[in-house]
Design a protein around this motif. Structure first.
Motif: not given
Length: 797
Positions: A85-96, A134-149
């Motif tokens: 099975g596959w799972y996917r989730k999208t989320f955003q993070l504020p620039k701060k 898992h440490d996501l820090t090096p690969h994250l996007r901030y602001g209006s951009e979406q992150n996808v797991i």
């Protein structure tokens, strides 16, 4: 063997999510998309999951299917499918949030899990029962951009277990935001070199994620009670990335299963300007215990018998998907029965399960493995053992060593290496690993070989306590055969029962199957049931009464762990398919107690017990075995339609009273007599035709957080006088009307092949259970329960 009197002076702590900034835990259980298709393009950040199913976590995809003989897990694995099975989730993070660390935590994924963030591969987790992050820090996007797991879960290699495992992301997921400088939870270890109600020492060890040269930091330690009164506090200054210090405390209450007193420990990290960098909060419980080869077990200086049960990780109709409210229901039912100890059979539990054990007061034997390098199933953990077992063991101990409930580590169950010399090296190595990480708790294993010369795990002379499964005839020779080592009955009984089924009692315990030569019982019931009288067991086991009496009589045995507290999915001894769940439980899969529940309650619990069985619907003149479990009385007296059938009492070797009674419709009554006076009575009446249902909704007692709480609807089929009808079952539909989802239904019958996710369920012996989840916890919910002739609306406040 050398003498081992095992004594431990321990502080037990439980990790609690801190509400203080800057560490913040974001619930990531909602709004995932899921598919049972398999394509590597699903990992890509720009992939669009069209037609995928929207799910919330924890999620077990296997439990939603009808049971089937064709699935490769077999009925031993629950007769349900695995797959990929596959799972996917999208989320955003504020620039701060840029500059913070973001850690993605998985409580458990069964089985092989691979994780991507924004198309970047983060790695694979092998063990299906352990948490990982898992440490996501090096690969994250901030602001209006979406992150996808994206997460791929592979449970296609089957059979890989002797019981139902479930499939998918079946425990909690969260995103944790931390300061760029923070404490490592896995390196935090809290112990007590001294414990007493007078003076205790609380020692704290931890480490930072990074070393900052030349910058001093402060760590503030504060211990307070649940009324927020400060018990002790201290602030230390350090410049290294590791630290160890202690608090001196006095006047604390000791943690016990009857009074599980907990304190809150705050560990606050500040920089040289007193800015808060990190905060961790733990629940702390103080106690000490001792294993003795002759006197058994003691807790806080007092003799203490472990009244334990083994529990598998599934939650009945919910499958493997962990829900804290459902787990609390199981534990509270065990608590009411008198249980004070749990063995996690045969794998690490969810962390939230241990939180509950901390708070409710259960001692937990935390078990790592069901097999080592020698397999029990073709695709089980043995294929990964040699490469991963040390790392997995380290992960387990670091994760759970700060829980008040965990008092023993078990490195294996019925391990086949106990029969050859490889068992010596494995045992020594794993015990060494555990002791280095946690010298405060004993290490054990559950064994079956009772000859020292043939038991290579015992010959390692590394274990603090030896557990033996079954082997009742060998109990008295164990202290001589395994000299100087404390002993427990790590697994007992394996009695078989179907709730509400009553076959005539035989003179001896019936063994189904009769021996190891028989895979299934040859003289069982055509409807795949087993009598609920405590009179049938698997060939290696015995009745509940006998198993408990064998341990009760022997002071040197520290305690008992009964197989099992609840029925569980898979391993349906003694039958082949269509049986698909176990018969071992004291409580059935739906959470309805079998009669033997009250035998244990009469022996273990501090409550008045008077329980009469069976029901009173039989053929006129039929000879019926009538049993009564009771406590706190001299004898009991049975009446049939007002006529006394005599007084009976328990004996040293029989924990119930019994009569043979020719059936006569009407009323069967039993009275409990103490010092010549009747102190309690109960009545069973002959039921007529079903005309209505009675619904008992349980929620408040099992509530945990308001968001994931469940409502358990126990439905009783009754006649015109309100008597439960045990012999005329009907199919019910649980129809959600407003603000509610039906999470599952069950009736406890081990050969019911309808999916446990089905909203239709027949009563079984007059009872069924529906599990409801509100959409909005603050609003009323409505459910319609209907049959062809009965209709009732249920309102849940």
């Amino acid at each position: 063997m050398f003498s081992k009197l095992v004594s431990f002076l321990v502080l037990f702590v439980a990790v609690m999510p801190s509400m203080a900034q800057p560490r913040e835990a974001i619930d990531f259980n909602g709004d995932w998309f899921f598919t049972l298709e398999d394509d590597l393009q699903f990992r890509r950040a720009d992939f669009s999951p069209t037609n995928w199913k929207k799910v919330s976590l924890p999620h077990d995809w296997s439990i939603g299917f009808d049971f089937g003989e064709e699935y490769p897990a077999g009925n031993a694995g629950g007769a349900l499918p695995g797959g990929v099975g596959w799972y996917r989730k999208t989320f955003q993070l504020p620039k701060k949030d840029k500059g913070s660390h973001h850690i993605l935590y998985f409580g458990g994924v069964y089985r092989y899990a691979e994780v991507w963030i924004n198309g970047k591969y983060l790695g694979e987790n092998i063990n299906g029962y352990l948490s990982f992050e898992h440490d996501l820090t090096p690969h994250l996007r901030y602001g209006s951009e979406q992150n996808v797991i994206a997460v791929r879960v592979d449970n296609s290699l089957q059979p890989n277990s002797r019981w139902y495992t479930g499939s998918g992301i079946y425990r909690d997921v969260r995103l944790e935001k931390r300061s760029s400088v923070h404490l490592l939870r896995e390196e935090t270890f809290i112990t007590t070199p001294e414990v007493s109600t007078g003076k205790s020492l609380l020692r704290v060890q931890s480490a930072f994620n990074q070393k900052t040269a030349g910058q001093a930091r402060k760590v503030a330690l504060k211990l307070q009670d649940k009324n927020k009164n400060i018990v002790a506090k201290k602030t230390i200054t350090l410049s290294d990335n590791q630290f160890e210090d202690q608090l001196e405390v006095s006047g604390i209450a000791l943690w016990t299963p009857d009074n599980p007193t907990l304190y809150d420990l705050h560990i606050t990290v500040l920089d040289h300007t007193n800015k808060v960098l990190d905060v961790l909060q733990y629940q702390v419980g103080f106690r000490f215990f001792h294993f003795d080869e002759q006197k058994g077990f003691s807790l806080n200086g007092e003799s203490f018998k472990l009244w334990g049960v083994c529990l598998h990780h599934d939650l009945g109709a919910l499958g493997a998907a962990f829900n804290k409210s459902a787990a609390k229901r199981q534990l509270m039912m065990m608590k009411d029965m008198g249980v004070n100890a749990i063995r996690t059979a045969h794998n690490p539990p969810a962390e939230e399960f241990l939180d509950l054990c901390d708070e409710l007061g259960f001692l937990v034997q935390n078990e790592a493995y069901d097999m080592w390098a020698k397999r029990k199933n073709k695709f089980d953990y043995h294929i990964d053992f040699k490469e991963h077992h040390i790392d997995d063991l380290i992960s387990l101990v670091k994760r759970d060593r700060n829980h008040p409930s965990v008092f023993m580590w078990s490195i294996g169950n019925e391990i086949r290496e106990q029969f050859d010399s490889t068992g010596i090296a494995f045992t020594k190595r794993m015990t060494e690993v555990v002791k280095k990480l946690d010298p405060t708790r004993p290490v054990t294993a559950a064994l079956t070989e009772t000859n020292y010369d043939k038991n290579f795990i015992a010959q390692a002379q590394a274990l603090d306590v030896l557990g033996f499964n079954y082997k009742y005839f060998d109990y008295d020779r164990l202290p001589t055969e395994f000299k100087g080592v404390p002993l427990i009955a790590s697994e007992t009984t394996s009695a078989l029962q179907t709730r509400g089924v009553y076959d005539s009692v035989q003179d001896t315990i019936q063994l189904w199957p009769a021996s190891s030569q028989d895979k299934f019982v040859t003289n069982g019931n055509p409807d795949f049931t087993v009598s609920a009288y405590d009179n049938v067991a698997a060939y290696w086991g015995t009745s509940h009464e006998r198993a408990w009496l064998e341990v009760k009589k022997r002071k040197f045995l520290g305690g008992i762990f009964v197989w099992t507290g609840f029925d569980y999915l898979g391993e349906p001894v003694p039958y082949p398919y269509p049986a698909r769940s176990s018969y071992y439980g004291i409580v059935d899969l739906a959470g309805l107690p079998k009669d033997v529940y009250y035998m244990y309650q009469s022996e273990w619990a501090d409550t008045e017990v008077l329980h009469l069985l069976p029901h009173w619907n039989w053929k006129e003149g039929e000879q019926v075995d009538v049993w009564c479990y009771y406590n706190n009385a001299d004898e009991v007296e049975l009446f049939l339609n007002g006529h006394s059938l005599g007084r009976r009492s328990k004996t040293e070797d029989k924990l119930h009273a019994e009569w043979k009674v020719p059936f006569e419709a009407g009323e069967l009554k039993v009275t409990k007599i103490k010092d010549g006076a009747v102190v309690q009575e109960i009545v069973k009446k002959t039921a007529g035709k079903p005309v209505d249902i009675v619904v008992n909704v349980e929620h408040d007692r099992y509530a945990v957080d308001g968001k994931t709480d469940l409502h358990f609807l126990t439905v009783s089929l009754v006649d015109e006088n309100g008597i439960v009808v045990p012999d005329n079952d009907v199919e019910l539909s649980f129809i959600p009307q407003d603000n509610v989802t039906i999470a599952g239904t069950d009736n406890g019958y081990q050969a019911d092949l309808s999916s446990l996710s089905n909203t239709k369920r027949s009563t079984y012996k007059g009872l069924a259970v529906g599990i409801a989840r509100k959409h909005n916890p603050e609003k009323e919910a409505k459910i319609m329960i209907k049959s062809n002739t009965i209709e009732k609306e249920i309102r849940i406040k």
